[in-house]
Scaffold this motif. Structure first.
Motif, PDB file in Angstrom:
ATOM      1  N   ARG A  33       0.677  -1.306   0.096  1.00 26.30           N
ATOM      2  CA  ARG A  33      -0.110   0.061  -0.097  1.00 26.30           C
ATOM      3  C   ARG A  33       0.988   1.210   0.133  1.00 26.30           C
ATOM      4  N   ALA A  34       0.682   2.276  -0.992  1.00 27.81           N
ATOM      5  CA  ALA A  34       1.483   3.350  -0.943  1.00 27.81           C
ATOM      6  C   ALA A  34       0.831   4.468  -0.075  1.00 27.81           C
ATOM      7  N   GLY A  35       1.904   5.420   0.367  1.00 23.47           N
ATOM      8  CA  GLY A  35       1.434   6.365   1.169  1.00 23.47           C
ATOM      9  C   GLY A  35       1.883   7.832   0.788  1.00 23.47           C
ATOM     10  N   GLN A  36       1.762   8.686   1.313  1.00 18.12           N
ATOM     11  CA  GLN A  36       1.739  10.215   1.070  1.00 18.12           C
ATOM     12  C   GLN A  36       3.433  10.220   0.593  1.00 18.12           C
ATOM     13  N   SER A  37       4.220   9.761   1.183  1.00 18.75           N
ATOM     14  CA  SER A  37       5.685   9.731   0.680  1.00 18.75           C
ATOM     15  C   SER A  37       6.086   9.063  -0.633  1.00 18.75           C
ATOM     16  N   ASP A  38       5.090   8.462  -1.087  1.00 18.17           N
ATOM     17  CA  ASP A  38       5.110   7.940  -2.421  1.00 18.17           C
ATOM     18  C   ASP A  38       4.824   8.661  -3.401  1.00 18.17           C
ATOM     19  N   ARG A  39       4.212   9.851  -3.224  1.00 19.65           N
ATOM     20  CA  ARG A  39       3.354  10.696  -4.062  1.00 19.65           C
ATOM     21  C   ARG A  39       3.980  11.050  -5.328  1.00 19.65           C
ATOM     22  N   ALA A  40       5.222  11.650  -5.174  1.00 20.92           N
ATOM     23  CA  ALA A  40       6.166  12.028  -6.224  1.00 20.92           C
ATOM     24  C   ALA A  40       6.158  10.968  -7.507  1.00 20.92           C
ATOM     25  N   ALA A  41       6.663   9.567  -6.844  1.00 20.04           N
ATOM     26  CA  ALA A  41       6.944   8.479  -7.703  1.00 20.04           C
ATOM     27  C   ALA A  41       5.628   8.177  -8.273  1.00 20.04           C
ATOM     28  N   LEU A  42       4.615   7.829  -7.515  1.00 19.12           N
ATOM     29  CA  LEU A  42       3.266   7.620  -8.065  1.00 19.12           C
ATOM     30  C   LEU A  42       2.795   8.756  -9.485  1.00 19.12           C
ATOM     31  N   VAL A  43       2.920   9.892  -9.161  1.00 20.35           N
ATOM     32  CA  VAL A  43       2.557  10.896 -10.336  1.00 20.35           C
ATOM     33  C   VAL A  43       3.446  10.654 -11.368  1.00 20.35           C
ATOM     34  N   ARG A  44       4.532  10.433 -11.186  1.00 21.44           N
ATOM     35  CA  ARG A  44       5.688  10.247 -12.265  1.00 21.44           C
ATOM     36  C   ARG A  44       5.073   8.776 -13.261  1.00 21.44           C
ATOM     37  N   LEU A  45       5.003   7.786 -12.319  1.00 25.57           N
ATOM     38  CA  LEU A  45       4.481   6.602 -12.989  1.00 25.57           C
ATOM     39  C   LEU A  45       3.359   6.696 -13.874  1.00 25.57           C
ATOM     40  N   LEU A  46       2.202   7.591 -13.203  1.00 25.06           N
ATOM     41  CA  LEU A  46       1.014   7.832 -14.112  1.00 25.06           C
ATOM     42  C   LEU A  46       1.418   8.583 -15.192  1.00 25.06           C
ATOM     43  N   GLU A  47       2.248   9.685 -15.228  1.00 22.33           N
ATOM     44  CA  GLU A  47       2.640  10.510 -16.409  1.00 22.33           C
ATOM     45  C   GLU A  47       3.066   9.541 -17.320  1.00 22.33           C
ATOM     46  N   GLU A  48       4.048   8.843 -16.912  1.00 20.04           N
ATOM     47  CA  GLU A  48       4.761   7.745 -18.042  1.00 20.04           C
ATOM     48  C   GLU A  48       3.580   7.016 -18.577  1.00 20.04           C
ATOM     49  N   ALA A  49       2.828   6.268 -17.869  1.00 24.55           N
ATOM     50  CA  ALA A  49       1.738   5.309 -18.359  1.00 24.55           C
ATOM     51  C   ALA A  49       0.730   5.943 -19.344  1.00 24.55           C
ATOM     52  N   ASP A  77       0.829   8.957 -20.946  1.00 27.82           N
ATOM     53  CA  ASP A  77       1.187   9.782 -22.031  1.00 27.82           C
ATOM     54  C   ASP A  77       0.693   9.729 -23.236  1.00 27.82           C
ATOM     55  N   ASP A  78       0.563   8.362 -23.740  1.00 27.67           N
ATOM     56  CA  ASP A  78       0.066   8.036 -24.741  1.00 27.67           C
ATOM     57  C   ASP A  78      -1.400   7.580 -24.675  1.00 27.67           C
ATOM     58  N   ASP A  79      -1.970   7.782 -23.633  1.00 26.03           N
ATOM     59  CA  ASP A  79      -3.545   7.326 -23.478  1.00 26.03           C
ATOM     60  C   ASP A  79      -4.464   8.369 -24.290  1.00 26.03           C
ATOM     61  N   PRO A  80      -5.405   7.803 -24.829  1.00 25.00           N
ATOM     62  CA  PRO A  80      -6.293   8.504 -25.981  1.00 25.00           C
ATOM     63  C   PRO A  80      -7.151   9.580 -25.081  1.00 25.00           C
ATOM     64  N   MET A 113      -7.943   4.190 -11.543  1.00 25.07           N
ATOM     65  CA  MET A 113      -7.052   4.331 -12.375  1.00 25.07           C
ATOM     66  C   MET A 113      -5.863   3.313 -12.045  1.00 25.07           C
ATOM     67  N   ILE A 114      -5.421   2.591 -13.169  1.00 21.71           N
ATOM     68  CA  ILE A 114      -4.173   1.960 -13.104  1.00 21.71           C
ATOM     69  C   ILE A 114      -3.208   2.182 -14.012  1.00 21.71           C
ATOM     70  N   ALA A 115      -1.992   2.046 -13.586  1.00 15.25           N
ATOM     71  CA  ALA A 115      -0.886   2.480 -14.664  1.00 15.25           C
ATOM     72  C   ALA A 115       0.324   1.665 -14.504  1.00 15.25           C
ATOM     73  N   VAL A 116       0.727   1.171 -15.495  1.00 21.59           N
ATOM     74  CA  VAL A 116       2.067   0.388 -15.708  1.00 21.59           C
ATOM     75  C   VAL A 116       3.038   0.964 -16.421  1.00 21.59           C
ATOM     76  N   SER A 117       4.116   1.169 -16.054  1.00 22.86           N
ATOM     77  CA  SER A 117       5.171   1.879 -16.798  1.00 22.86           C
ATOM     78  C   SER A 117       5.391   1.021 -18.151  1.00 22.86           C
ATOM     79  N   PRO A 118       5.557   2.036 -19.324  1.00 25.73           N
ATOM     80  CA  PRO A 118       5.470   1.451 -20.762  1.00 25.73           C
ATOM     81  C   PRO A 118       6.363   0.314 -20.880  1.00 25.73           C
ATOM     82  N   GLU A 119       7.549   0.383 -20.330  1.00 25.80           N
ATOM     83  CA  GLU A 119       8.337  -0.785 -20.515  1.00 25.80           C
ATOM     84  C   GLU A 119       8.173  -2.016 -19.985  1.00 25.80           C
ATOM     85  N   HIS A 120       7.218  -2.241 -19.106  1.00 27.98           N
ATOM     86  CA  HIS A 120       6.516  -3.106 -18.332  1.00 27.98           C
ATOM     87  C   HIS A 120       5.011  -3.719 -18.874  1.00 27.98           C
ATOM     88  N   GLN A 121       4.539  -2.910 -19.739  1.00 27.25           N
ATOM     89  CA  GLN A 121       2.961  -3.283 -20.022  1.00 27.25           C
ATOM     90  C   GLN A 121       2.924  -4.305 -20.885  1.00 27.25           C
TER      91      GLN A 121
END
Length: 198
Positions: free
Chosen positions: A7-23, A25-28, A124-132
């Protein structure tokens, strides 16, 4: 797969947002909300960060320990809210005040969201592009669905692509029959899953 889920917490926020951005970026839907590439790269993180904050405060964020995938969940009670949901307007104000599409997507999905039964909502669910395509999304969702089955709780989501719709169908979700049609843009497929064994 060899990686656990925590379970992620507030301290993970920056990493979570980066992962969402990566995942996403190409979403319709991301392309429809932010059609200009440069503007999308500036605003998408703010938009997705608002979703992250909602899930961290009011729901749950499941994160693969290697940081390659995450899922944002909310428990939605039965019954319509007594007051109009101002979340889409707040998200627009936070992410991109001059962009009405930021608010419109939330209003359109909110208008068709089921309220007759309490359910788990995969926001929402996000997987980094290289692991999709390697089963990480499924690995994140299955434990929640197993709990839903044990407790007799349905689940709900909106698929934003035919690829994700196919994954959700394999997990037991069924298209509700009415798409969310973004004006001049892509469709979202609302999907519902009854708990198995009930």
């Amino acid at each position: 797969m060899g990686t656990g889920i925590r379970r992620a917490g507030q301290s993970d926020r920056a990493a979570l947002v980066r992962l969402l951005e990566e995942a996403f970026d190409d979403d319709p839907v991301s392309h429809w909300i932010f059609p200009d590439v440069d503007h999308r790269h500036r605003a998408l993180g703010l938009f997705l960060g608002a979703f992250t904050d909602i899930a961290l405060a009011e729901g749950r964020v499941d994160l693969m320990e290697d940081g390659t995938a995450m899922a944002l969940w909310l428990q939605v009670p039965s019954g319509r809210p007594e007051e109009e949901d101002d979340t889409p307007a707040r998200m627009r104000a936070l992410a991109d005040p001059d962009n009405e599409r930021v608010e419109l997507v939330g209003r359109l999905t909110g208008a068709i969201h089921p309220h007759d039964r309490a359910h788990e909502y995969l926001l929402m669910i996000a997987v980094s592009p290289e692991h999709q395509g390697r089963g990480r999304g499924r690995a994140l969702i299955e434990p929640v669905l197993e709990r839903c089955d044990r407790e007799g709780v349905p689940a709900y989501l909106e698929a934003s692509s035919t690829r994700s719709r196919g994954l959700y169908e394999r997990l037991g979700f069924i298209f509700t029959g009415t798409t969310v049609d973004l004006p001049g843009g892509p469709h979202l497929w609302p999907m519902w899953r009854e708990p198995r064994g009930f």
